[in-house]
Scaffold this motif. Structure first.
Motif, PDB file in Angstrom:
ATOM      1  N   SER A  11       0.339   6.076   2.693  1.00 50.79           N
ATOM      2  CA  SER A  11       0.620   5.042   2.671  1.00 50.79           C
ATOM      3  C   SER A  11       2.452   5.648   2.563  1.00 50.79           C
ATOM      4  N   ASN A  61       3.338   0.459   5.697  1.00 50.30           N
ATOM      5  CA  ASN A  61       2.111  -0.435   4.995  1.00 50.30           C
ATOM      6  C   ASN A  61       1.410  -0.237   5.885  1.00 50.30           C
ATOM      7  N   SER A  65      -2.383  -1.241   4.959  1.00 46.76           N
ATOM      8  CA  SER A  65      -2.321  -2.961   5.099  1.00 46.76           C
ATOM      9  C   SER A  65      -3.043  -3.542   6.425  1.00 46.76           C
ATOM     10  N   ALA A  81      -7.526  -3.666   5.608  1.00 45.19           N
ATOM     11  CA  ALA A  81      -7.729  -4.362   4.278  1.00 45.19           C
ATOM     12  C   ALA A  81      -7.585  -5.876   4.844  1.00 45.19           C
ATOM     13  N   THR A 108      -6.120  -8.577   0.502  1.00 42.69           N
ATOM     14  CA  THR A 108      -6.678  -7.583  -0.321  1.00 42.69           C
ATOM     15  C   THR A 108      -5.997  -5.968  -0.347  1.00 42.69           C
ATOM     16  N   ALA A 109      -6.728  -5.207  -1.245  1.00 39.53           N
ATOM     17  CA  ALA A 109      -5.972  -4.264  -0.268  1.00 39.53           C
ATOM     18  C   ALA A 109      -7.182  -3.571   0.043  1.00 39.53           C
TER      19      ALA A 109
END
Length: 301
Positions: free
Chosen positions: A147, A193, A196, A199, A203-204
């Motif tokens: 991340s 990212n 992401s 997801a 949302t995460a």
């Protein structure tokens, strides 16, 4: 070689293609279900070099190379749900349709394919695999480097957001050649990212739901792992932890190698890893029988 389409009772499920290679001699009556790498963003089912395919077949194992849904057109929940359907389809029906006598199988993944294999093996509603083959894989999405901008990828010319956005589509996708899709993954790793992309919209990712704990690892079937301490994409420590935690696990260390060290079958370490893998399978599978599976072959979905 035979290309098949996995057919589901749920007609709304996205059809998944697979390439089947049948061993002609020295048959073990065990299938290897293969999942390619590519960060779950790119890749194709037929990316395994021919030399490895021939080696697997010569040793008597059938090989089923599977497509799976890719991000960001599909999210991680859709990927793993469809993968469950695919595995259940194989163990319930497809193995008979392609002329096999038993649904016994191992899951083989490289990089992201290893992660998906681990997620599948954790699930309780599929037939338990006889073993796992995990090349430079990972089990925990909470790993901090996933991340954050990746130092290795920051050395590569920057991919602009507009370029990455133009690659992503709106319909489910299972075929993502590296030439067309790698820039999307590169942008995600350069910006930190990547998660992401996996997801659901707006949302995460539920990192705990889509990761394995140490307790989860302890419940897995025997595993052969291969990884390099100099991996720039996936921390080597993750393979080391899995090897120390999964019962009956063995780790092949590719010294001074890169992430996907086996991409060139002419490399000595690469071909040695596959010979070691097959020797390990020969040893471990002697002690595993079809009746030892703790989960039934047929389960309702």
């Amino acid at each position: 070689m035979q290309e098949i389409v996995m057919a589901y009772e749920n007609k709304t499920a996205f059809p998944i293609k697979a390439t089947f290679h049948r061993a002609a001699e020295n048959r073990k009556n065990v299938s290897i279900l293969y999942l390619h790498g590519g960060g779950m963003v790119f890749g194709t089912k037929d990316d395994l070099p021919k030399a490895y395919i021939e080696l697997i077949l010569e040793n008597g194992y059938d090989l089923l190379m599977l497509d799976y849904l890719l991000a960001p057109e599909s999210n991680l929940e859709e990927m793993i749900t469809t993968l469950e359907l695919t595995i259940n389809n194989f163990t319930n029906d497809t193995y008979k349709e392609i002329g096999l006598t038993t649904p016994r199988y191992l899951l083989f993944g490289r990089s992201a394919g290893s992660f998906l294999a681990l997620l599948a093996a954790k699930r309780k509603n599929i037939m338990r695999p006889a073993g796992l083959i995990l090349f430079y894989g990972y089990y925990n999405l909470a790993e901090s480097s996933f991340s954050a901008p990746a130092p290795y990828y920051l050395k590569i010319p920057k991919v602009e957001e507009a370029v990455a956005s133009a690659i992503a589509g709106n319909t489910p996708l299972t075929y993502g050649p590296i030439q067309k899709r790698f820039a999307l993954y590169l942008f995600a790793r350069q910006t930190g990212n990547w998660l992401s992309l996996l997801a659901p919209k707006n949302t995460a990712v539920d990192l705990k739901k889509y990761s394995l704990s140490l307790d989860d690892l302890k419940e897995l079937p025997p595993a052969f792992l291969a990884a390099s301490p100099f991996d720039y994409d996936v921390p080597f420590e993750m393979s080391k932890t899995m090897a120390e935690t999964i019962p009956s696990a063995h780790l092949y260390i590719a010294k001074n190698a890169e992430h996907d060290f086996d991409r060139n079958p002419n490399d000595i370490m690469a071909i040695e890893a596959y010979h070691r893998m097959l020797s390990w399978m020969q040893e471990k599978l002697k002690y595993e029988s079809v009746t030892t599976n703790s989960r039934p072959a047929r389960m309702s979905i």
